[in-house]
Design an enzyme around this catalytic site. Structure first.
Site, short mmCIF file in Angstrom:
data_model
loop_
_atom_site.label_atom_id
_atom_site.label_comp_id
_atom_site.label_asym_id
_atom_site.label_seq_id
_atom_site.Cartn_x
_atom_site.Cartn_y
_atom_site.Cartn_z
N PRO A 11 -2.05 2.26 4.25
CA PRO A 11 -1.48 0.96 3.91
C PRO A 11 -0.06 1.03 3.37
CG PRO A 11 -3.21 1.56 2.35
CD PRO A 11 -3.24 2.57 3.45
N ASN A 12 0.71 0.07 3.80
CA ASN A 12 2.09 -0.18 3.37
C ASN A 12 3.11 0.81 3.91
OD1 ASN A 12 1.49 -2.54 1.80
ND2 ASN A 12 0.53 -1.14 0.33
N ARG A 19 10.41 -0.82 1.42
CA ARG A 19 9.63 -0.78 0.17
C ARG A 19 10.14 0.35 -0.73
NH1 ARG A 19 3.96 1.95 -0.59
NH2 ARG A 19 3.56 1.37 -2.74
N TYR A 24 10.74 6.07 -1.82
CA TYR A 24 10.31 6.48 -0.49
C TYR A 24 11.45 6.75 0.49
CZ TYR A 24 5.88 4.84 -2.30
OH TYR A 24 4.76 4.66 -3.07
N ASN A 75 -1.20 10.64 5.55
CA ASN A 75 -0.63 10.01 4.37
C ASN A 75 -1.46 8.74 4.20
OD1 ASN A 75 0.77 8.65 2.41
ND2 ASN A 75 2.79 9.04 3.30
N ALA A 78 -2.22 4.36 -0.74
CA ALA A 78 -3.03 4.07 -1.93
C ALA A 78 -4.50 4.43 -1.73
CB ALA A 78 -2.90 2.59 -2.30
N HIS A 81 -6.15 7.48 -3.53
CA HIS A 81 -6.63 7.44 -4.91
C HIS A 81 -7.92 6.64 -5.08
CE1 HIS A 81 -2.60 8.91 -5.28
NE2 HIS A 81 -2.15 7.79 -4.74
N ASP A 88 -15.32 11.13 2.81
CA ASP A 88 -16.52 11.43 3.60
C ASP A 88 -16.20 11.59 5.09
OD1 ASP A 88 -17.98 11.33 1.26
OD2 ASP A 88 -18.91 9.39 1.70
N GLU A 99 -3.41 16.56 3.66
CA GLU A 99 -2.99 15.35 2.94
C GLU A 99 -1.52 15.49 2.64
OE1 GLU A 99 -3.56 13.60 -1.57
OE2 GLU A 99 -5.23 14.72 -0.70
N HIS A 101 2.19 13.36 1.08
CA HIS A 101 2.83 12.24 0.38
C HIS A 101 4.34 12.44 0.40
CE1 HIS A 101 -1.08 11.01 -1.09
NE2 HIS A 101 -1.30 12.29 -1.35
N ARG A 108 4.47 10.44 -10.98
CA ARG A 108 4.46 8.97 -10.97
C ARG A 108 3.37 8.44 -11.90
NH1 ARG A 108 4.66 6.70 -5.21
NH2 ARG A 108 5.13 4.84 -6.42
#
Length: 145
Positions: A11-12, A19, A24, A75, A78, A81, A88, A99, A101, A108
């Protein structure tokens, strides 16, 4: 074996370049996709680059990658978290998942310090800007060599 790596974005991330550019950067998601495709070419990999704001779609793509891909760079935004479901899904496939970021999530807000998916992945890369994507591709290439 397939030489395809799925690069999944949560998302985002479609808002990259707009943003919070101080966190970013100014690159768009299209810029990141083009950089991943170029790096993939150098590594002998085909990049399947996708973005969704929907958790279920990401889960479906992880399942698909388990059948079709050499590995996954994700990536999860959100969802990193919060999503036991992504955790799963990653555990349900046998290909390596990295993973990643753009920002250093540990520098942060405290809620970003914990990843629900980290225990399920091969490794985590964070804090190198959009270069984190390229580092994840290199890591996957090494993990599957």
């Amino acid at each position: 074996m397939s030489k395809t790596v799925f690069v999944l974005n949560g998302p985002n991330l479609n808002m990259l370049g707009k943003r919070e550019p101080g966190i970013y950067g100014g690159q768009t998601l299209k810029d990141v996709e083009e950089a991943c495709i170029a790096a993939g070419r150098e590594l002998g990999l085909t990049i399947d680059f996708r973005q969704s704001n929907h958790e279920g779609t990401l889960i479906d793509w992880i399942h698909e990658a388990g059948e079709k891909a050499l590995g996954v760079a994700i990536n999860a935004g959100a969802y990193t978290h919060t999503s036991i479901a992504l955790h799963d899904a990653i555990k349900a496939i046998s290909v390596p998942v990295v993973e990643l970021h753009i920002s250093n999530v540990h520098a942060r807000e405290e809620f970003r310090h914990h990843s629900m998916i980290a225990p399920a992945v091969k490794g985590v890369i964070c804090g190198f800007g959009t270069q984190s994507y390229i580092l994840a591709l290199h890591a996957l290439k090494s993990a599957t060599a």
